[in-house]
Design an enzyme around this catalytic site. Structure first.
Site, mmCIF file in Angstrom:
data_model
loop_
_atom_site.group_PDB
_atom_site.id
_atom_site.type_symbol
_atom_site.label_atom_id
_atom_site.label_comp_id
_atom_site.label_asym_id
_atom_site.label_seq_id
_atom_site.Cartn_x
_atom_site.Cartn_y
_atom_site.Cartn_z
ATOM 1 N N ASN A 47 0.833 -1.210 0.000
ATOM 2 C CA ASN A 47 0.000 0.000 0.000
ATOM 3 C C ASN A 47 0.865 1.256 0.000
ATOM 4 O O ASN A 47 0.392 2.331 0.360
ATOM 5 C CB ASN A 47 -0.894 0.001 1.241
ATOM 6 C CG ASN A 47 -1.765 -1.234 1.315
ATOM 7 O OD1 ASN A 47 -2.413 -1.598 0.338
ATOM 8 N ND2 ASN A 47 -1.764 -1.905 2.456
ATOM 9 N N GLU A 177 -15.942 3.558 3.979
ATOM 10 C CA GLU A 177 -14.565 3.854 3.554
ATOM 11 C C GLU A 177 -14.601 4.823 2.380
ATOM 12 O O GLU A 177 -15.591 4.888 1.654
ATOM 13 C CB GLU A 177 -13.846 2.555 3.148
ATOM 14 C CG GLU A 177 -13.652 1.620 4.320
ATOM 15 C CD GLU A 177 -12.780 0.401 4.002
ATOM 16 O OE1 GLU A 177 -11.949 0.467 3.086
ATOM 17 O OE2 GLU A 177 -12.951 -0.609 4.694
ATOM 18 N N ASP A 206 -13.382 6.253 6.527
ATOM 19 C CA ASP A 206 -12.008 5.782 6.674
ATOM 20 C C ASP A 206 -11.385 5.794 5.281
ATOM 21 O O ASP A 206 -11.760 5.020 4.408
ATOM 22 C CB ASP A 206 -12.011 4.370 7.261
ATOM 23 C CG ASP A 206 -10.594 3.830 7.458
ATOM 24 O OD1 ASP A 206 -9.662 4.358 6.816
ATOM 25 O OD2 ASP A 206 -10.432 2.879 8.234
#
Ligand SMILES: *Cc1c(COP(=O)(O)O)cnc(C)c1O
Length: 383
Positions: A47, A177, A206
């Protein structure tokens, strides 16, 4: 203890039979490549969207802080761990997000785990997207609030739940999210923000996979063209796009003060090392000044999705669902054979029957890395 080890063995055997056993592999990495026992792979699993994890500027900032402040922080932020880098980083994050304030936690996981129970409890309602990250679920359960699951990105279902249930609870927190971690799609933020404001619900997004990547780096709220007030709780991580470690929430000043008083994962856990906080500050500065770097991971993901005939991703994540655990494991092994590290994502991380390969793109990938991946993906997935 014999019964303890028997328990562990049983549980592991169950996982093994379902092709859901996980193992740790030691991997060292630089830029967009990882290494293990002399072999090297292009890393499409991380990530580290902006390639900042090994950026010389972050490393220099961390080294200087390491010398000035030492290795560990020594105590929680409320005792003696709140070194001067903290307020500076929080001001920088608030400026990036366009919020009044920001509060930094030990990780993204700890942010959700501390923040949600600091805001809601027994008398309150949580509406949570079914695919929301494990740590939002953990925080929701820990809070003691009534938790209702909403089908993924289903605005009508959020609306129905609010209409039918909102009046029976004191407060309502809506959890979703910005960019879904295993699906790569965006949430319908604008519609959710309208619902939240009409029903006096608090919308929390999020944006672990949007921070530094979407909305010119400012994240998914910005990408949706919404004002900061439309989404009063904006969680992010310092550990993904920003290449460091830690988590944060962008919020109002008064909520930031409440967190210092009520969020147990901040109050009772040791502060982050000054070196990490300094690295995160350097990363935020890069996000705010290097537009090309910020655009690149999404552009590479879009190119890959296009070539493979997948839906266009909202950011830098492209999933290819193969359904079966063993098919996913075999495909991942085939990619590894060809020099590409791609993770097989299996339940319980994703719902049953939706095992997948998850490709994540980074500004550190070269064009050749991505062309090579496309080539192998055609061979592995379409044979
Ligand atoms: C990774 C992730 C987290 C956890 O962040 P860490 O900083 O790695 O603890 C939280 N939420 C989402 C959506 C994530 O993908």
């Amino acid at each position: 203890m014999r019964s303890l080890d028997d328990f562990a063995r049983d549980k592991l055997a169950q996982r093994e039979r379902a092709s859901r056993r996980r193992r740790l592999t030691p991997l060292s990495g630089h830029g967009a490549h990882i290494e293990h026992q002399g072999r090297r792979w292009a890393n499409f699993a991380a990530n580290d969207y902006l390639g900042l994890r090994s950026d010389a500027r972050l490393i220099r900032a961390a080294e200087a802080a390491l010398r000035d402040e030492g290795c560990g922080a020594g105590a929680s932020r409320l005792i003696t761990g709140n070194h001067p880098g903290y307020p500076e980083l929080e001001a920088d994050l608030a400026a990036l997000e366009g919020t009044d304030a920001a509060r930094v936690f030990g990780s993204g996981y700890l942010t959700n785990l501390g923040l949600i129970p600091a805001l809601v409890g027994d008398a309150d309602l949580i509406l949570i997207d079914r695919l929301a990250h494990a740590c939002m679920w953990s925080g929701a359960r820990l809070s003691g609030a009534t938790v209702r699951t909403v089908p993924h990105n289903d605005v009508d279902a959020f609306e129905t739940a609010l209409r039918d249930s909102r009046h029976r609870f004191r407060h309502c927190l809506m959890l979703t999210e910005g960019v879904f971690s295993m699906d790569g799609d965006a949430s319908p933020l604008s519609a959710l923000a309208d619902l939240a404001s009409a029903r006096d619900a608090w919308l929390m997004v999020d944006d672990a996979h949007g921070t530094g990547v979407t909305g010119n780096g400012a994240g998914s709220v910005q990408a949706a063209g919404l004002s900061p007030e439309a989404v009063p709780l904006r969680v992010g991580t310092l550990s993904k796009g920003l290449g460091a470690y830690g988590g944060f929430v962008g919020c109002s000043q008064v909520v930031a003060e409440l967190i210092v008083n009520r969020a147990r994962t901040l109050v009772y856990s040791t502060a982050l090392p000054a070196s990490i906080v300094a690295a995160a500050r350097a990363a935020v500065d890069i996000v705010r000044t290097e537009a090309d770097r910020v655009r690149r991971p999404s552009a590479l993901a879009a190119r890959f999705a296009d070539a493979l005939g997948c839906p266009q991703p909202a950011a830098a994540i492209v999933p290819i669902v193969v359904h079966d655990e063993q098919v996913a494991l075999r495909a991942a092994a085939a990619f590894a054979e060809h020099g590409f590290w791609v993770p097989a994502i299996r339940p319980p991380t994703v719902p049953d029957g939706t095992s997948r390969l998850r490709f994540s793109f980074s500004a550190a990938h070269t064009d050749d890395d991505v062309e090579g991946l496309i080539d192998i993906a055609h061979r592995v997935l379409h044979q």
